[in-house]
Structure formats: structure tokens, C-alpha cells
Design a protein around this motif. Sequence first.
Motif, PDB file in Angstrom:
ATOM      1  N   VAL A   1      97.718  14.379  52.559  1.00  0.00           N
ATOM      2  CA  VAL A   1      97.117  15.287  51.575  1.00  0.00           C
ATOM      3  C   VAL A   1      98.099  16.408  51.246  1.00  0.00           C
ATOM      4  O   VAL A   1      98.294  16.760  50.077  1.00  0.00           O
ATOM      5  CB  VAL A   1      95.776  15.854  52.099  1.00  0.00           C
ATOM      6  CG1 VAL A   1      95.266  16.971  51.206  1.00  0.00           C
ATOM      7  CG2 VAL A   1      94.746  14.753  52.227  1.00  0.00           C
ATOM      8  N   LEU A   2      98.744  16.955  52.272  1.00  0.00           N
ATOM      9  CA  LEU A   2      99.710  18.033  52.054  1.00  0.00           C
ATOM     10  C   LEU A   2     100.939  17.535  51.293  1.00  0.00           C
ATOM     11  O   LEU A   2     101.467  18.242  50.429  1.00  0.00           O
ATOM     12  CB  LEU A   2     100.120  18.663  53.381  1.00  0.00           C
ATOM     13  CG  LEU A   2      99.013  19.420  54.112  1.00  0.00           C
ATOM     14  CD1 LEU A   2      99.510  19.906  55.466  1.00  0.00           C
ATOM     15  CD2 LEU A   2      98.494  20.573  53.283  1.00  0.00           C
ATOM     16  N   ILE A   3     101.380  16.320  51.586  1.00  0.00           N
ATOM     17  CA  ILE A   3     102.529  15.747  50.867  1.00  0.00           C
ATOM     18  C   ILE A   3     102.179  15.557  49.401  1.00  0.00           C
ATOM     19  O   ILE A   3     102.951  15.916  48.499  1.00  0.00           O
ATOM     20  CB  ILE A   3     102.984  14.425  51.522  1.00  0.00           C
ATOM     21  CG1 ILE A   3     103.584  14.704  52.900  1.00  0.00           C
ATOM     22  CG2 ILE A   3     103.995  13.696  50.632  1.00  0.00           C
ATOM     23  CD1 ILE A   3     103.831  13.456  53.740  1.00  0.00           C
TER      24      ILE A   3
ATOM     25  N   LEU B   1      99.887  17.158  47.721  1.00  0.00           N
ATOM     26  CA  LEU B   1      99.748  18.500  47.152  1.00  0.00           C
ATOM     27  C   LEU B   1     101.117  19.088  46.814  1.00  0.00           C
ATOM     28  O   LEU B   1     101.298  19.713  45.760  1.00  0.00           O
ATOM     29  CB  LEU B   1      99.011  19.399  48.146  1.00  0.00           C
ATOM     30  CG  LEU B   1      98.564  20.758  47.668  1.00  0.00           C
ATOM     31  CD1 LEU B   1      97.591  20.635  46.512  1.00  0.00           C
ATOM     32  CD2 LEU B   1      97.925  21.517  48.813  1.00  0.00           C
ATOM     33  N   ALA B   2     102.092  18.861  47.672  1.00  0.00           N
ATOM     34  CA  ALA B   2     103.443  19.397  47.456  1.00  0.00           C
ATOM     35  C   ALA B   2     104.128  18.780  46.238  1.00  0.00           C
ATOM     36  O   ALA B   2     104.980  19.406  45.624  1.00  0.00           O
ATOM     37  CB  ALA B   2     104.291  19.160  48.698  1.00  0.00           C
ATOM     38  N   HIS B   3     103.743  17.555  45.870  1.00  0.00           N
ATOM     39  CA  HIS B   3     104.423  16.843  44.780  1.00  0.00           C
ATOM     40  C   HIS B   3     103.614  16.750  43.487  1.00  0.00           C
ATOM     41  O   HIS B   3     104.071  16.121  42.531  1.00  0.00           O
ATOM     42  CB  HIS B   3     104.808  15.442  45.252  1.00  0.00           C
ATOM     43  CG  HIS B   3     105.884  15.452  46.286  1.00  0.00           C
ATOM     44  ND1 HIS B   3     107.193  15.712  45.982  1.00  0.00           N
ATOM     45  CD2 HIS B   3     105.830  15.282  47.630  1.00  0.00           C
ATOM     46  CE1 HIS B   3     107.915  15.676  47.095  1.00  0.00           C
ATOM     47  NE2 HIS B   3     107.114  15.432  48.111  1.00  0.00           N
ATOM     48  N   THR B   4     102.457  17.356  43.445  1.00  0.00           N
ATOM     49  CA  THR B   4     101.613  17.278  42.254  1.00  0.00           C
ATOM     50  C   THR B   4     102.007  18.359  41.254  1.00  0.00           C
ATOM     51  O   THR B   4     102.215  19.509  41.621  1.00  0.00           O
ATOM     52  CB  THR B   4     100.123  17.408  42.636  1.00  0.00           C
ATOM     53  OG1 THR B   4      99.796  16.329  43.512  1.00  0.00           O
ATOM     54  CG2 THR B   4      99.239  17.349  41.409  1.00  0.00           C
ATOM     55  N   LYS B   5     102.067  17.934  39.987  1.00  0.00           N
ATOM     56  CA  LYS B   5     102.402  18.855  38.900  1.00  0.00           C
ATOM     57  C   LYS B   5     101.174  19.117  38.038  1.00  0.00           C
ATOM     58  O   LYS B   5     100.277  18.280  37.949  1.00  0.00           O
ATOM     59  CB  LYS B   5     103.517  18.264  38.035  1.00  0.00           C
ATOM     60  CG  LYS B   5     104.842  18.150  38.774  1.00  0.00           C
ATOM     61  CD  LYS B   5     105.920  17.620  37.860  1.00  0.00           C
ATOM     62  CE  LYS B   5     107.260  17.528  38.587  1.00  0.00           C
ATOM     63  NZ  LYS B   5     108.326  17.078  37.691  1.00  0.00           N
ATOM     64  N   MET B   6     101.167  20.261  37.417  1.00  0.00           N
ATOM     65  CA  MET B   6     100.088  20.624  36.495  1.00  0.00           C
ATOM     66  C   MET B   6     100.157  19.679  35.296  1.00  0.00           C
ATOM     67  O   MET B   6     101.213  19.554  34.670  1.00  0.00           O
ATOM     68  CB  MET B   6     100.260  22.082  36.065  1.00  0.00           C
ATOM     69  CG  MET B   6      99.092  22.638  35.336  1.00  0.00           C
ATOM     70  SD  MET B   6      97.681  22.760  36.442  1.00  0.00           S
ATOM     71  CE  MET B   6      96.467  23.382  35.317  1.00  0.00           C
ATOM     72  N   PRO B   7      99.056  19.002  34.962  1.00  0.00           N
ATOM     73  CA  PRO B   7      99.105  17.997  33.901  1.00  0.00           C
ATOM     74  C   PRO B   7      98.922  18.522  32.474  1.00  0.00           C
ATOM     75  O   PRO B   7      99.074  17.766  31.521  1.00  0.00           O
ATOM     76  CB  PRO B   7      97.954  17.059  34.274  1.00  0.00           C
ATOM     77  CG  PRO B   7      96.979  17.934  34.979  1.00  0.00           C
ATOM     78  CD  PRO B   7      97.811  18.958  35.713  1.00  0.00           C
ATOM     79  N   PHE B   8      98.598  19.806  32.308  1.00  0.00           N
ATOM     80  CA  PHE B   8      98.341  20.325  30.963  1.00  0.00           C
ATOM     81  C   PHE B   8      98.558  21.832  30.928  1.00  0.00           C
ATOM     82  O   PHE B   8      98.764  22.473  31.954  1.00  0.00           O
ATOM     83  CB  PHE B   8      96.902  19.998  30.528  1.00  0.00           C
ATOM     84  CG  PHE B   8      95.857  20.550  31.465  1.00  0.00           C
ATOM     85  CD1 PHE B   8      95.445  21.871  31.393  1.00  0.00           C
ATOM     86  CD2 PHE B   8      95.284  19.745  32.431  1.00  0.00           C
ATOM     87  CE1 PHE B   8      94.497  22.377  32.257  1.00  0.00           C
ATOM     88  CE2 PHE B   8      94.330  20.236  33.302  1.00  0.00           C
ATOM     89  CZ  PHE B   8      93.938  21.557  33.213  1.00  0.00           C
ATOM     90  N   GLY B   9      98.500  22.375  29.735  1.00  0.00           N
ATOM     91  CA  GLY B   9      98.520  23.816  29.550  1.00  0.00           C
ATOM     92  C   GLY B   9      99.909  24.440  29.570  1.00  0.00           C
ATOM     93  O   GLY B   9     100.925  23.752  29.525  1.00  0.00           O
ATOM     94  N   LYS B  10      99.908  25.747  29.642  1.00  0.00           N
ATOM     95  CA  LYS B  10     101.130  26.542  29.606  1.00  0.00           C
ATOM     96  C   LYS B  10     102.108  26.143  30.706  1.00  0.00           C
ATOM     97  O   LYS B  10     103.313  26.206  30.520  1.00  0.00           O
ATOM     98  CB  LYS B  10     100.754  28.018  29.750  1.00  0.00           C
ATOM     99  CG  LYS B  10     101.917  28.968  29.721  1.00  0.00           C
ATOM    100  CD  LYS B  10     101.438  30.405  29.809  1.00  0.00           C
ATOM    101  CE  LYS B  10     102.598  31.362  29.751  1.00  0.00           C
ATOM    102  NZ  LYS B  10     102.142  32.757  29.795  1.00  0.00           N
TER     103      LYS B  10
END
Length: 75
Positions: A7-9, A11-20
Amino acid sequence: MIPDKNVLIELAHTKMPFGKYKDHYLIDLPEYYVVWYHSKGFPKGKLGDMLRQIYEIKLNGLEELIRTIKKQYPK
């Protein structure tokens, strides 16, 4: 309770998919932006859960932990 390593891994590699801040890692989102979500309401689903976790991590000053995980477990 010890968080699941995977879960932490993720979380560390997830990018914001939209917006500013699209394509910014969640851990690199500005604190004010995550606090804004906290006050207005997080999105539904997995992204909302992850942003909640990022909020708690930032609130407790643990950003470096996630950045270290990102370096130690590259995707």
C-alpha cells in the motif's frame, strides 16, 4: 497497526490524475491543496482514500518516509 508495504509503495508512486497538479506524485502535492481537500471533501473511491492517507502523512511530518519508499522501490 503496521501499514501494508505494498500500500505504501503504491501510494509513493501514484500521481494526481486531474486538475492543476495532474501528473504530480500525491506526496509532492502542496500541503495547502491536500488541506483544501480535507476541508471540502476528498473524492470518492481509491483516490480519495489515498489523498486521505497523504493528508495524515503530511499532518504528521512523514513525507520523507514516502519519498524514501519511492526511491527504494522504483517502478
